[in-house]
Scaffold this motif. Sequence first.
Motif, mmCIF file in Angstrom:
data_model
loop_
_atom_site.group_PDB
_atom_site.id
_atom_site.type_symbol
_atom_site.label_atom_id
_atom_site.label_comp_id
_atom_site.label_asym_id
_atom_site.label_seq_id
_atom_site.Cartn_x
_atom_site.Cartn_y
_atom_site.Cartn_z
ATOM 1 N N LYS A 6 -1.608 -2.237 11.000
ATOM 2 C CA LYS A 6 -1.104 -3.117 9.946
ATOM 3 C C LYS A 6 -1.977 -2.973 8.713
ATOM 4 O O LYS A 6 -3.123 -2.515 8.787
ATOM 5 C CB LYS A 6 -1.102 -4.576 10.412
ATOM 6 N N PRO A 7 -1.462 -3.373 7.549
ATOM 7 C CA PRO A 7 -2.286 -3.328 6.336
ATOM 8 C C PRO A 7 -3.320 -4.445 6.343
ATOM 9 O O PRO A 7 -3.193 -5.433 7.076
ATOM 10 C CB PRO A 7 -1.246 -3.527 5.220
ATOM 11 N N THR B 142 6.090 -5.355 8.831
ATOM 12 C CA THR B 142 4.626 -5.328 8.815
ATOM 13 C C THR B 142 4.068 -4.664 7.564
ATOM 14 O O THR B 142 3.020 -5.073 7.057
ATOM 15 C CB THR B 142 4.104 -4.587 10.067
ATOM 16 N N TRP B 143 4.753 -3.663 7.038
ATOM 17 C CA TRP B 143 4.202 -2.864 5.947
ATOM 18 C C TRP B 143 4.925 -3.016 4.606
ATOM 19 O O TRP B 143 4.371 -2.639 3.568
ATOM 20 C CB TRP B 143 4.218 -1.382 6.334
ATOM 21 N N ARG C 64 2.086 2.838 3.337
ATOM 22 C CA ARG C 64 3.244 2.365 4.101
ATOM 23 C C ARG C 64 4.299 3.461 4.252
ATOM 24 O O ARG C 64 4.969 3.551 5.273
ATOM 25 C CB ARG C 64 3.837 1.117 3.453
ATOM 26 N N TYR D 200 0.836 -1.207 0.000
ATOM 27 C CA TYR D 200 0.000 0.000 0.000
ATOM 28 C C TYR D 200 0.869 1.255 0.000
ATOM 29 O O TYR D 200 1.930 1.295 0.644
ATOM 30 C CB TYR D 200 -0.881 0.015 1.252
#
Length: 466
Positions: free
Chosen positions: A233-234, A162-163, A42, A39
Amino acid sequence: MSVTFTPAKIYRTSSSSNDGENDNLEKKNSVSNVETKLYHKRWFILFLFSFYSGTNAFQWIEYSIISNIITRFYNVSVTTTDWLSMVYMIGYIPLIFPVTWLLDRKGLRVIALLGSTLNALGAIVKIPSAEPHLFWVTMLGQTICSIAQVFILGMPSKIAATWFGPREVSTACSIAVFGNQIGVAVGFLLPPRIVPDVDDVAEIAVNLRYLFIGTAALTSALALLVIVFFKAKPDVPPSQAQAHFLENIRSESYLDSIKQLIFSAPSLLLIISYGVNTGSFYAISTLLNQEILDQYPDKIVDAGQIGLTMVLAGVAGSVICGIWLDRTRLYKKTTVVIYLFTLLLMGLYTGTLNLGYLWVVYLSIAALGFTMTGYLPIGFEFAAEITFPVSEGSSSGLLNASAQIFGILFTISMGKLIPASSVLAGNIFLCGALLIGLMMTVTIKGRLKRLEANGGLPIQSCLTRL
Protein backbone atom coordinates in the motif's frame (compact mmCIF):
# COMPACT_ATOMS: atom_id res chain seq x y z
CA MET A 1 17.54 -2.70 -5.47
CA SER A 2 14.94 0.05 -5.39
CA VAL A 3 13.06 2.40 -7.65
CA THR A 4 12.02 5.89 -6.50
CA PHE A 5 8.70 7.28 -7.60
CA THR A 6 7.61 10.87 -6.99
CA PRO A 7 4.02 11.63 -6.06
CA ALA A 8 1.87 12.74 -8.95
CA LYS A 9 -0.78 14.68 -7.06
CA ILE A 10 -1.56 15.70 -3.51
CA TYR A 11 -5.12 16.40 -2.42
CA ARG A 12 -5.85 18.18 0.85
CA THR A 13 -9.46 18.33 1.87
CA SER A 14 -11.14 20.70 4.27
CA SER A 15 -14.46 20.71 6.06
CA SER A 16 -15.65 23.81 4.19
CA SER A 17 -17.19 23.73 0.74
CA ASN A 18 -18.87 26.17 -1.60
CA ASP A 19 -21.14 23.49 -2.98
CA GLY A 20 -24.29 22.98 -0.88
CA GLU A 21 -24.79 19.47 -2.16
CA ASN A 22 -21.24 18.52 -1.26
CA ASP A 23 -21.74 20.04 2.21
CA ASN A 24 -24.74 17.81 2.80
CA LEU A 25 -22.87 14.75 1.67
CA GLU A 26 -19.85 15.55 3.83
CA LYS A 27 -22.12 15.82 6.89
CA LYS A 28 -23.02 12.16 6.31
CA ASN A 29 -19.37 11.23 6.20
CA SER A 30 -18.11 9.93 9.55
CA VAL A 31 -14.46 10.16 8.49
CA SER A 32 -12.41 13.10 9.67
CA ASN A 33 -10.79 14.80 6.71
CA VAL A 34 -7.21 13.68 6.26
CA GLU A 35 -4.43 14.34 3.79
CA THR A 36 -4.52 12.05 0.77
CA LYS A 37 -1.88 11.53 -1.89
CA LEU A 38 -1.55 9.82 -5.26
CA TYR A 39 1.79 8.22 -6.25
CA HIS A 40 3.10 7.59 -9.75
CA LYS A 41 4.00 4.09 -8.57
CA ARG A 42 0.31 3.18 -8.54
CA TRP A 43 0.43 2.71 -12.31
CA PHE A 44 3.45 0.41 -12.11
CA ILE A 45 1.70 -1.70 -9.46
CA LEU A 46 -1.48 -1.83 -11.56
CA PHE A 47 0.19 -2.88 -14.80
CA LEU A 48 2.47 -5.42 -13.12
CA PHE A 49 -0.61 -7.07 -11.63
CA SER A 50 -2.39 -6.91 -14.98
CA PHE A 51 0.46 -8.71 -16.73
CA TYR A 52 0.76 -11.64 -14.35
CA SER A 53 -3.03 -11.87 -14.07
CA GLY A 54 -3.12 -12.12 -17.86
CA THR A 55 -0.68 -15.05 -17.92
CA ASN A 56 -2.89 -16.90 -15.44
CA ALA A 57 -5.95 -16.33 -17.61
CA PHE A 58 -3.96 -17.49 -20.64
CA GLN A 59 -3.27 -20.79 -18.91
CA TRP A 60 -6.96 -21.20 -18.10
CA ILE A 61 -8.08 -21.11 -21.74
CA GLU A 62 -5.02 -22.52 -23.55
CA TYR A 63 -6.37 -26.10 -23.51
CA SER A 64 -10.03 -25.33 -24.25
CA ILE A 65 -9.45 -23.58 -27.56
CA ILE A 66 -7.54 -26.64 -28.88
CA SER A 67 -9.69 -29.16 -26.99
CA ASN A 68 -10.00 -31.47 -29.99
CA ILE A 69 -6.18 -31.70 -30.22
CA ILE A 70 -5.75 -32.18 -26.46
CA THR A 71 -8.44 -34.87 -26.39
CA ARG A 72 -6.76 -36.81 -29.19
CA PHE A 73 -3.19 -36.28 -27.94
CA TYR A 74 -3.81 -37.52 -24.39
CA ASN A 75 -6.45 -40.05 -25.53
CA VAL A 76 -9.04 -38.79 -23.05
CA SER A 77 -12.73 -37.90 -23.37
CA VAL A 78 -14.02 -34.44 -24.26
CA THR A 79 -15.46 -34.13 -20.76
CA THR A 80 -12.05 -34.87 -19.25
CA THR A 81 -10.50 -32.14 -21.38
CA ASP A 82 -13.21 -29.71 -20.24
CA TRP A 83 -12.03 -30.30 -16.67
CA LEU A 84 -8.75 -28.58 -17.54
CA SER A 85 -10.86 -25.42 -17.65
CA MET A 86 -13.35 -26.28 -14.93
CA VAL A 87 -10.58 -27.02 -12.40
CA TYR A 88 -10.10 -23.25 -12.29
CA MET A 89 -13.71 -22.90 -11.18
CA ILE A 90 -13.64 -25.83 -8.75
CA GLY A 91 -10.40 -24.71 -7.10
CA TYR A 92 -11.74 -21.23 -6.38
CA ILE A 93 -14.73 -22.23 -4.25
CA PRO A 94 -13.10 -23.90 -1.19
CA LEU A 95 -10.17 -21.46 -1.10
CA ILE A 96 -11.93 -18.13 -1.51
CA PHE A 97 -12.69 -17.54 2.17
CA PRO A 98 -9.19 -18.17 3.55
CA VAL A 99 -7.66 -16.18 0.70
CA THR A 100 -9.94 -13.17 1.15
CA TRP A 101 -9.24 -13.28 4.89
CA LEU A 102 -5.53 -13.27 4.09
CA LEU A 103 -5.99 -10.39 1.65
CA ASP A 104 -7.86 -8.31 4.24
CA ARG A 105 -5.46 -9.04 7.07
CA LYS A 106 -2.05 -9.31 5.37
CA GLY A 107 -2.53 -6.99 2.41
CA LEU A 108 -1.84 -6.94 -1.29
CA ARG A 109 1.86 -7.85 -1.25
CA VAL A 110 1.42 -11.25 0.40
CA ILE A 111 -1.41 -12.15 -1.99
CA ALA A 112 0.57 -10.92 -5.01
CA LEU A 113 3.60 -12.99 -4.00
CA LEU A 114 1.54 -16.15 -3.58
CA GLY A 115 -0.47 -15.63 -6.76
CA SER A 116 2.44 -14.85 -9.06
CA THR A 117 4.68 -17.58 -7.60
CA LEU A 118 2.05 -20.31 -7.83
CA ASN A 119 1.21 -19.17 -11.35
CA ALA A 120 4.85 -19.62 -12.39
CA LEU A 121 5.13 -22.96 -10.56
CA GLY A 122 2.10 -24.36 -12.37
CA ALA A 123 3.53 -23.31 -15.72
CA ILE A 124 6.86 -24.97 -14.91
CA VAL A 125 5.16 -28.23 -13.88
CA LYS A 126 3.47 -28.40 -17.28
CA ILE A 127 6.75 -28.46 -19.23
CA PRO A 128 7.39 -32.23 -18.90
CA SER A 129 3.67 -33.03 -19.42
CA ALA A 130 3.89 -32.83 -23.22
CA GLU A 131 3.76 -36.63 -23.50
CA PRO A 132 0.62 -38.65 -24.34
CA HIS A 133 0.82 -40.70 -21.12
CA LEU A 134 1.31 -37.70 -18.79
CA PHE A 135 -2.13 -36.14 -18.74
CA TRP A 136 -2.07 -36.28 -14.93
CA VAL A 137 1.01 -34.03 -14.93
CA THR A 138 -0.66 -31.39 -17.08
CA MET A 139 -3.71 -31.60 -14.81
CA LEU A 140 -1.43 -31.12 -11.79
CA GLY A 141 0.13 -28.02 -13.34
CA GLN A 142 -3.31 -26.68 -14.24
CA THR A 143 -4.53 -27.31 -10.70
CA ILE A 144 -1.63 -25.28 -9.29
CA CYS A 145 -2.51 -22.47 -11.71
CA SER A 146 -6.14 -22.67 -10.59
CA ILE A 147 -5.00 -22.15 -6.98
CA ALA A 148 -2.97 -19.15 -8.13
CA GLN A 149 -6.14 -17.74 -9.69
CA VAL A 150 -7.76 -17.55 -6.24
CA PHE A 151 -5.02 -15.10 -5.24
CA ILE A 152 -5.58 -13.06 -8.41
CA LEU A 153 -9.28 -12.61 -9.18
CA GLY A 154 -10.15 -10.70 -6.01
CA MET A 155 -7.41 -8.09 -6.43
CA PRO A 156 -8.65 -5.63 -9.12
CA SER A 157 -11.05 -3.65 -6.94
CA LYS A 158 -8.69 -3.94 -3.95
CA ILE A 159 -5.72 -2.52 -5.89
CA ALA A 160 -7.93 0.24 -7.26
CA ALA A 161 -9.20 1.25 -3.82
CA THR A 162 -5.80 0.94 -2.13
CA TRP A 163 -3.75 2.93 -4.64
CA PHE A 164 -6.12 5.14 -6.67
CA GLY A 165 -8.15 8.28 -5.99
CA PRO A 166 -11.96 8.52 -6.10
CA ARG A 167 -11.99 10.05 -9.59
CA GLU A 168 -10.02 7.17 -11.12
CA VAL A 169 -10.85 4.11 -9.03
CA SER A 170 -13.31 2.57 -11.53
CA THR A 171 -10.90 3.16 -14.42
CA ALA A 172 -8.11 1.48 -12.43
CA CYS A 173 -10.35 -1.49 -11.67
CA SER A 174 -11.24 -1.84 -15.35
CA ILE A 175 -7.54 -1.80 -16.33
CA ALA A 176 -6.83 -4.54 -13.76
CA VAL A 177 -9.63 -6.62 -15.29
CA PHE A 178 -8.32 -5.64 -18.74
CA GLY A 179 -5.07 -7.51 -18.09
CA ASN A 180 -6.91 -10.72 -17.29
CA GLN A 181 -8.99 -10.44 -20.43
CA ILE A 182 -5.96 -9.76 -22.60
CA GLY A 183 -4.59 -13.04 -21.27
CA VAL A 184 -7.78 -14.81 -22.35
CA ALA A 185 -7.52 -13.16 -25.76
CA VAL A 186 -3.93 -14.35 -26.25
CA GLY A 187 -5.04 -17.76 -24.99
CA PHE A 188 -7.54 -17.91 -27.82
CA LEU A 189 -5.03 -16.70 -30.40
CA LEU A 190 -1.68 -18.44 -29.78
CA PRO A 191 -2.35 -22.12 -28.95
CA PRO A 192 -4.04 -22.93 -32.32
CA ARG A 193 -1.07 -21.34 -34.09
CA ILE A 194 1.65 -22.92 -31.94
CA VAL A 195 0.00 -26.36 -31.81
CA PRO A 196 -1.48 -27.07 -35.27
CA ASP A 197 -4.12 -29.76 -35.75
CA VAL A 198 -2.01 -32.56 -37.26
CA ASP A 199 -2.05 -36.35 -36.97
CA ASP A 200 1.60 -36.66 -35.98
CA VAL A 201 1.61 -37.11 -32.17
CA ALA A 202 5.36 -36.42 -31.96
CA GLU A 203 4.92 -33.07 -33.70
CA ILE A 204 2.09 -32.12 -31.34
CA ALA A 205 4.30 -33.04 -28.36
CA VAL A 206 7.12 -30.77 -29.58
CA ASN A 207 4.76 -27.84 -30.15
CA LEU A 208 3.04 -28.30 -26.80
CA ARG A 209 6.45 -28.21 -25.12
CA TYR A 210 7.26 -24.94 -26.90
CA LEU A 211 3.97 -23.53 -25.61
CA PHE A 212 4.66 -24.64 -22.04
CA ILE A 213 8.29 -23.44 -21.98
CA GLY A 214 7.40 -19.99 -23.28
CA THR A 215 4.64 -19.62 -20.69
CA ALA A 216 6.91 -20.78 -17.86
CA ALA A 217 9.63 -18.30 -18.83
CA LEU A 218 7.24 -15.34 -18.90
CA THR A 219 5.43 -16.21 -15.66
CA SER A 220 8.73 -16.75 -13.84
CA ALA A 221 10.02 -13.33 -14.93
CA LEU A 222 6.81 -11.66 -13.76
CA ALA A 223 6.95 -13.47 -10.41
CA LEU A 224 10.47 -12.14 -9.90
CA LEU A 225 9.30 -8.58 -10.63
CA VAL A 226 6.51 -8.97 -8.08
CA ILE A 227 8.97 -10.20 -5.44
CA VAL A 228 11.27 -7.20 -6.01
CA PHE A 229 8.86 -4.32 -6.63
CA PHE A 230 5.28 -5.03 -5.51
CA LYS A 231 4.28 -2.95 -2.48
CA ALA A 232 1.26 -3.59 -0.24
CA LYS A 233 0.00 0.00 0.00
CA PRO A 234 1.10 3.63 -0.35
CA ASP A 235 2.45 5.50 2.66
CA VAL A 236 -0.47 7.95 2.50
CA PRO A 237 -4.00 6.77 1.53
CA PRO A 238 -5.32 7.95 -1.85
CA SER A 239 -8.86 8.80 -0.69
CA GLN A 240 -11.02 9.58 2.31
CA ALA A 241 -12.82 6.26 1.85
CA GLN A 242 -9.53 4.34 2.01
CA ALA A 243 -8.52 6.27 5.12
CA HIS A 244 -11.83 5.30 6.71
CA PHE A 245 -11.27 1.66 5.77
CA LEU A 246 -7.78 1.65 7.29
CA GLU A 247 -9.15 3.16 10.50
CA ASN A 248 -11.76 0.42 10.87
CA ILE A 249 -10.09 -2.71 9.47
CA ARG A 250 -8.54 -3.70 12.78
CA SER A 251 -11.87 -3.65 14.63
CA GLU A 252 -13.97 -5.36 11.97
CA SER A 253 -14.38 -9.14 12.15
CA TYR A 254 -13.86 -10.94 8.86
CA LEU A 255 -16.83 -13.19 9.62
CA ASP A 256 -18.99 -10.12 10.30
CA SER A 257 -18.06 -8.63 6.93
CA ILE A 258 -19.03 -11.85 5.14
CA LYS A 259 -22.35 -11.91 7.02
CA GLN A 260 -23.01 -8.33 5.94
CA LEU A 261 -22.50 -9.31 2.31
CA ILE A 262 -24.63 -12.45 2.43
CA PHE A 263 -27.51 -11.18 4.55
CA SER A 264 -27.88 -7.82 2.82
CA ALA A 265 -30.49 -8.06 0.05
CA PRO A 266 -28.77 -5.67 -2.41
CA SER A 267 -25.37 -7.36 -2.15
CA LEU A 268 -26.85 -10.87 -2.28
CA LEU A 269 -28.84 -10.04 -5.42
CA LEU A 270 -25.70 -8.60 -7.01
CA ILE A 271 -23.61 -11.64 -6.02
CA ILE A 272 -26.09 -14.01 -7.68
CA SER A 273 -26.73 -11.91 -10.79
CA TYR A 274 -22.98 -11.31 -11.26
CA GLY A 275 -22.42 -15.06 -11.01
CA VAL A 276 -25.00 -15.74 -13.72
CA ASN A 277 -23.49 -13.22 -16.15
CA THR A 278 -19.84 -14.10 -15.59
CA GLY A 279 -20.59 -17.83 -15.32
CA SER A 280 -22.17 -17.57 -18.77
CA PHE A 281 -18.95 -16.01 -20.07
CA TYR A 282 -16.93 -18.88 -18.57
CA ALA A 283 -19.20 -21.48 -20.18
CA ILE A 284 -19.10 -19.83 -23.61
CA SER A 285 -15.30 -19.47 -23.42
CA THR A 286 -14.80 -23.11 -22.38
CA LEU A 287 -17.12 -24.55 -25.02
CA LEU A 288 -16.43 -22.10 -27.86
CA ASN A 289 -14.22 -24.59 -29.71
CA GLN A 290 -17.00 -27.19 -29.63
CA GLU A 291 -19.69 -24.70 -30.68
CA ILE A 292 -17.75 -23.35 -33.65
CA LEU A 293 -16.51 -26.74 -34.89
CA ASP A 294 -20.04 -28.15 -34.60
CA GLN A 295 -21.25 -25.58 -37.13
CA TYR A 296 -18.01 -25.03 -39.06
CA PRO A 297 -15.88 -28.20 -39.12
CA ASP A 298 -12.13 -27.77 -39.73
CA LYS A 299 -12.27 -24.11 -38.66
CA ILE A 300 -10.13 -24.50 -35.52
CA VAL A 301 -8.04 -21.40 -36.29
CA ASP A 302 -11.22 -19.40 -36.80
CA ALA A 303 -12.51 -20.70 -33.46
CA GLY A 304 -9.46 -19.16 -31.79
CA GLN A 305 -9.85 -15.92 -33.70
CA ILE A 306 -13.55 -15.73 -32.85
CA GLY A 307 -12.64 -16.13 -29.19
CA LEU A 308 -9.98 -13.46 -29.60
CA THR A 309 -12.53 -11.13 -31.17
CA MET A 310 -14.93 -11.68 -28.27
CA VAL A 311 -12.32 -10.92 -25.65
CA LEU A 312 -10.73 -7.93 -27.39
CA ALA A 313 -14.17 -6.36 -27.75
CA GLY A 314 -14.67 -7.13 -24.06
CA VAL A 315 -11.39 -5.43 -23.19
CA ALA A 316 -12.65 -2.28 -24.90
CA GLY A 317 -15.96 -2.67 -23.10
CA SER A 318 -14.39 -3.01 -19.67
CA VAL A 319 -12.15 0.03 -20.08
CA ILE A 320 -14.93 2.18 -21.54
CA CYS A 321 -17.31 1.15 -18.77
CA GLY A 322 -14.70 1.91 -16.11
CA ILE A 323 -14.11 5.40 -17.49
CA TRP A 324 -17.87 5.93 -17.79
CA LEU A 325 -18.41 5.03 -14.12
CA ASP A 326 -15.65 7.41 -12.99
CA ARG A 327 -17.24 10.21 -15.01
CA THR A 328 -20.93 9.64 -14.18
CA ARG A 329 -21.23 7.49 -11.00
CA LEU A 330 -24.32 5.88 -12.61
CA TYR A 331 -23.58 2.45 -11.12
CA LYS A 332 -27.08 0.98 -10.99
CA LYS A 333 -28.27 2.28 -14.37
CA THR A 334 -25.06 1.22 -16.11
CA THR A 335 -25.26 -2.26 -14.57
CA VAL A 336 -28.87 -2.74 -15.74
CA VAL A 337 -28.24 -1.43 -19.26
CA ILE A 338 -25.12 -3.57 -19.80
CA TYR A 339 -26.92 -6.65 -18.44
CA LEU A 340 -29.90 -6.05 -20.76
CA PHE A 341 -27.66 -5.75 -23.81
CA THR A 342 -25.78 -8.91 -22.77
CA LEU A 343 -29.07 -10.83 -22.84
CA LEU A 344 -30.09 -9.37 -26.21
CA LEU A 345 -26.70 -10.00 -27.77
CA MET A 346 -26.57 -13.56 -26.43
CA GLY A 347 -29.83 -14.07 -28.31
CA LEU A 348 -28.29 -12.52 -31.43
CA TYR A 349 -25.24 -14.80 -31.24
CA THR A 350 -27.50 -17.83 -30.72
CA GLY A 351 -29.64 -16.94 -33.72
CA THR A 352 -26.75 -16.22 -36.10
CA LEU A 353 -24.37 -19.06 -35.22
CA ASN A 354 -25.89 -21.54 -37.67
CA LEU A 355 -26.49 -19.16 -40.61
CA GLY A 356 -23.35 -20.39 -42.37
CA TYR A 357 -21.62 -17.00 -42.48
CA LEU A 358 -18.52 -16.80 -40.28
CA TRP A 359 -18.29 -13.02 -40.59
CA VAL A 360 -21.72 -12.73 -38.97
CA VAL A 361 -20.48 -14.88 -36.07
CA TYR A 362 -17.45 -12.60 -35.68
CA LEU A 363 -19.71 -9.53 -35.45
CA SER A 364 -22.23 -11.05 -33.04
CA ILE A 365 -19.56 -12.50 -30.73
CA ALA A 366 -17.73 -9.16 -30.69
CA ALA A 367 -20.88 -7.35 -29.59
CA LEU A 368 -21.56 -10.02 -26.95
CA GLY A 369 -17.98 -9.82 -25.68
CA PHE A 370 -18.18 -6.03 -25.37
CA THR A 371 -21.07 -6.20 -22.89
CA MET A 372 -20.39 -9.56 -21.21
CA THR A 373 -16.77 -8.73 -20.36
CA GLY A 374 -17.47 -5.03 -19.91
CA TYR A 375 -19.77 -6.05 -17.08
CA LEU A 376 -16.89 -7.44 -14.97
CA PRO A 377 -15.46 -4.16 -13.57
CA ILE A 378 -18.98 -2.74 -13.28
CA GLY A 379 -19.95 -5.58 -10.97
CA PHE A 380 -16.81 -5.13 -8.85
CA GLU A 381 -17.29 -1.39 -8.50
CA PHE A 382 -21.04 -1.51 -7.89
CA ALA A 383 -20.43 -4.06 -5.13
CA ALA A 384 -17.69 -1.90 -3.59
CA GLU A 385 -20.08 1.05 -3.51
CA ILE A 386 -23.11 -0.62 -1.94
CA THR A 387 -21.13 -2.73 0.57
CA PHE A 388 -18.66 -0.08 1.84
CA PRO A 389 -16.90 -0.16 4.32
CA VAL A 390 -16.66 -3.93 3.84
CA SER A 391 -13.32 -4.71 2.20
CA GLU A 392 -13.27 -4.80 -1.59
CA GLY A 393 -11.42 -8.10 -1.32
CA SER A 394 -14.36 -9.70 0.49
CA SER A 395 -17.01 -8.38 -1.90
CA SER A 396 -15.09 -9.24 -5.06
CA GLY A 397 -14.20 -12.63 -3.58
CA LEU A 398 -17.86 -13.54 -3.17
CA LEU A 399 -18.67 -12.21 -6.63
CA ASN A 400 -15.99 -14.43 -8.13
CA ALA A 401 -17.06 -17.44 -6.04
CA SER A 402 -20.57 -17.03 -7.42
CA ALA A 403 -19.14 -16.78 -10.95
CA GLN A 404 -17.17 -20.00 -10.49
CA ILE A 405 -20.21 -21.89 -9.17
CA PHE A 406 -22.43 -20.77 -12.03
CA GLY A 407 -19.57 -21.32 -14.48
CA ILE A 408 -19.31 -24.96 -13.40
CA LEU A 409 -23.08 -25.49 -13.51
CA PHE A 410 -23.46 -23.84 -16.91
CA THR A 411 -20.44 -25.58 -18.45
CA ILE A 412 -21.57 -29.02 -17.27
CA SER A 413 -25.19 -28.37 -18.30
CA MET A 414 -24.23 -27.13 -21.77
CA GLY A 415 -21.68 -29.93 -22.09
CA LYS A 416 -24.56 -32.38 -21.74
CA LEU A 417 -27.13 -30.41 -23.73
CA ILE A 418 -24.96 -29.91 -26.81
CA PRO A 419 -24.29 -33.60 -27.62
CA ALA A 420 -27.74 -34.69 -26.43
CA SER A 421 -29.65 -31.99 -28.31
CA SER A 422 -27.80 -29.17 -30.07
CA VAL A 423 -25.64 -26.09 -29.67
CA LEU A 424 -28.83 -24.07 -30.07
CA ALA A 425 -30.37 -25.73 -27.01
CA GLY A 426 -27.27 -25.01 -24.93
CA ASN A 427 -27.26 -21.33 -25.88
CA ILE A 428 -31.01 -20.94 -25.28
CA PHE A 429 -30.37 -22.32 -21.80
CA LEU A 430 -27.86 -19.49 -21.20
CA CYS A 431 -30.33 -16.91 -22.52
CA GLY A 432 -32.87 -18.09 -19.95
CA ALA A 433 -30.32 -17.83 -17.15
CA LEU A 434 -29.34 -14.30 -18.22
CA LEU A 435 -33.01 -13.25 -18.26
CA ILE A 436 -33.33 -14.32 -14.61
CA GLY A 437 -30.09 -12.50 -13.77
CA LEU A 438 -31.38 -9.32 -15.43
CA MET A 439 -34.61 -9.40 -13.42
CA MET A 440 -32.60 -9.75 -10.22
CA THR A 441 -30.32 -6.84 -11.19
CA VAL A 442 -33.29 -4.53 -11.77
CA THR A 443 -34.48 -5.09 -8.19
CA ILE A 444 -31.14 -4.13 -6.54
CA LYS A 445 -31.46 -1.08 -4.30
CA GLY A 446 -28.55 0.35 -2.36
CA ARG A 447 -26.78 3.58 -1.42
CA LEU A 448 -23.45 4.45 -2.94
CA LYS A 449 -21.72 4.40 0.45
CA ARG A 450 -18.14 4.67 -0.78
CA LEU A 451 -19.00 7.72 -2.86
CA GLU A 452 -20.57 9.32 0.21
CA ALA A 453 -17.46 8.54 2.26
CA ASN A 454 -15.37 10.39 -0.31
CA GLY A 455 -17.51 13.50 0.11
CA GLY A 456 -19.69 12.75 -2.87
CA LEU A 457 -19.46 14.05 -6.42
CA PRO A 458 -22.62 15.30 -8.10
CA ILE A 459 -23.45 13.49 -11.30
CA GLN A 460 -24.10 16.80 -13.04
CA SER A 461 -20.53 17.99 -12.47
CA CYS A 462 -19.22 14.69 -13.79
CA LEU A 463 -21.31 14.91 -16.93
CA THR A 464 -19.94 18.35 -17.75
CA ARG A 465 -16.51 16.78 -18.13
CA LEU A 466 -17.63 14.20 -20.71
